[in-house]
Design an enzyme around this catalytic site. Structure first.
Site, mmCIF file in Angstrom:
data_model
loop_
_atom_site.group_PDB
_atom_site.id
_atom_site.type_symbol
_atom_site.label_atom_id
_atom_site.label_comp_id
_atom_site.label_asym_id
_atom_site.label_seq_id
_atom_site.Cartn_x
_atom_site.Cartn_y
_atom_site.Cartn_z
ATOM 1 N N TYR A 1 10.931 -11.616 -9.339
ATOM 2 C CA TYR A 1 10.413 -10.304 -8.919
ATOM 3 C C TYR A 1 11.507 -9.284 -8.601
ATOM 4 C CZ TYR A 1 6.227 -13.118 -8.692
ATOM 5 O OH TYR A 1 5.210 -13.969 -9.024
ATOM 6 N N GLY B 1 5.833 -19.954 -10.436
ATOM 7 C CA GLY B 1 6.636 -18.902 -11.052
ATOM 8 C C GLY B 1 7.912 -18.692 -10.259
ATOM 9 N N CYS C 1 17.911 7.893 -2.986
ATOM 10 C CA CYS C 1 17.619 8.911 -1.971
ATOM 11 C C CYS C 1 16.339 8.561 -1.236
ATOM 12 C CB CYS C 1 17.525 10.287 -2.621
ATOM 13 S SG CYS C 1 19.125 10.902 -3.158
#
Length: 420
Positions: A379, A281, A350
């Site tokens: 990913y 992958g 944040c």
């Protein structure tokens, strides 16, 4: 030209056309990897199958590219399977994984005649048998076995160790229960075994160890239950280049030794050599992608560090925060300038942990410069989120020096769409 060229395209012009942050994928690179799979594995070795591990990167356009290549695809959710269905992907070439598939997902898989379902726990067989009986269909399965191999990779992307959420434990009692159970089922047929030892693996040694363990299991189930393993799925996990210490190896580095070991062990144990399956992958798409950002705030802490903030970060690339992934990057509008400074690339969320790259060598940077983080094809888009209610970037595919939009940029209304 001072601009960075990727897959034949000027990245600054791409950023100006599509705005940033921007995922950019090279179809040419992807097709080169798919061609290598065919030439160096499928054509070279009889009784083999290759499937793309779609969790690395999946859109409808990516599914079409894989479909066109002729190789199969592995999916791990109803959403990934539904994407394949929408582009009329050949269902017989689909392998459905997952450690906790829902009843609805299994219904979708069985109704659409997926080629194989990989059983991850014993109770899953009961669910499959019940659904298969309801639809009067024969369902082919593989047992995912945890071979007890600790791979040399980050612990969050190890999958084959003894203490793993994935797979059926390789112990006498569990294997006995599994084999006795499956051989009594009417609508569920066991084809063989599957294992996966982890991700971003750079050495083939643990694949070899796992094959030695799995072929011993093949001999055991033949001797004790008369069961002939027809298929052995060896997973994927082949590593790519992210930083100086990591390099993508040719597919044959892994697959030649996998085939040789399986054939040697089958000969030793007097077993018929099964169909051998691989599931690359990241190896297919990882280096095919970059992510382009615009530099905003530059904050110098004298004598300590200079933070260079970008207009993305953790929501479009959570890997550094999740498991300390390392990346390389280029200031794309100053690609040929001397690297005189060292900065830390900070995301805009944040979170103190929203740091993409520590201590990156760059030319003198200014607000408005653009940065491309390399090897983000795997990913990144697939793990992206709307954390801090930040819209996901667009995805652009490059082919033969031309660009096309394959995923539209989200806007604020997209984020609110399901709110009530």
């Amino acid at each position: 030209m001072n601009n960075y060229i990727f897959a034949g395209c000027d990245t600054v012009k791409l950023a100006e056309k599509y705005k940033t942050p921007l995922y950019v994928m090279s179809e040419d690179y992807i097709k080169d990897r798919l061609r290598e799979i065919r030439e160096d594995f499928l054509d070279k070795n009889p009784k083999t199958m290759a499937v793309y591990a779609s969790k690395a990167f999946l859109t409808k356009e990516m599914a079409r590219i894989i479909k066109e290549s002729g190789i199969g695809m592995d999916v791990v959710s109803g959403g990934e399977l539904y994407t394949a269905i929408q582009v009329e992907f050949p269902m017989e070439k689909i392998i459905f994984h997952g450690n906790n598939k829902t009843i609805d997902e299994l219904e979708l898989a069985i109704e659409n005649n997926v080629g194989r379902i990989v059983v991850d726990h014993l109770e899953e067989m009961d669910i499959i048998e019940e659904i298969a009986k309801k639809h009067n269909k024969k369902v082919h399965i593989l047992f995912r076995i945890s071979p007890g191999i600790d791979s040399h990779t980050h612990k969050y992307i190890q999958t084959g160790q003894v203490d793993s959420k994935f797979g059926i434990p390789l112990d006498e009692k569990t294997i006995k229960t599994a084999m006795e159970k499956v051989l009594k089922l009417e609508f569920t047929e066991l084809l063989g075994f599957h294992f996966h030892i982890g991700s971003q693996i750079s050495d083939n040694g643990n694949h070899i160890k796992a094959i030695q363990i799995m072929t011993q299991l093949m001999k055991k189930v033949k001797d004790e239950y008369g069961f002939i393993v027809k298929e052995l799925n060896t997973g994927g996990g082949y590593g790519i280049h992210y930083s100086e210490s990591e390099e993508r190896k040719p597919l044959a580095y892994f697959t030649d030794s996998i085939i040789e070991e399986i054939e040697d062990r089958c000969k030793e144990y007097e077993l018929e050599r099964p169909l051998v399956i691989i599931e690359p992958g990241r190896w297919v798409v990882g280096e095919a992608g970059i992510t382009i950002y615009t530099i905003g705030a530059i904050k110098e802490i004298p004598g300590i560090r200079t933070y260079v903030s970008i207009d993305g970060g953790m929501p479009d690339n959570p890997r550094p925060s999740l498991y300390e992934a390392k990346y390389e990057a280029i200031v794309i509008n100053k690609a040929e300038e001397e690297l005189t400074d060292v900065v830390t690339v900070a995301g805009k969320c944040c979170e103190s942990g929203d740091i993409l790259i520590w201590d990156l060598k760059v030319p003198k940077v200014e607000t408005g410069d653009m940065l491309a983080v390399l090897s983000t094809g795997a990913y990144n888009y697939s793990m992206s989120s709307n954390y801090n209610r930040i819209p996901r970037p667009a995805v652009v595919m490059l082919s033969e020096g031309k660009d096309r939009l394959i995923v539209k940029r989200e806007n604020y209304d997209d984020i609110l769409r399901n709110d009530i």
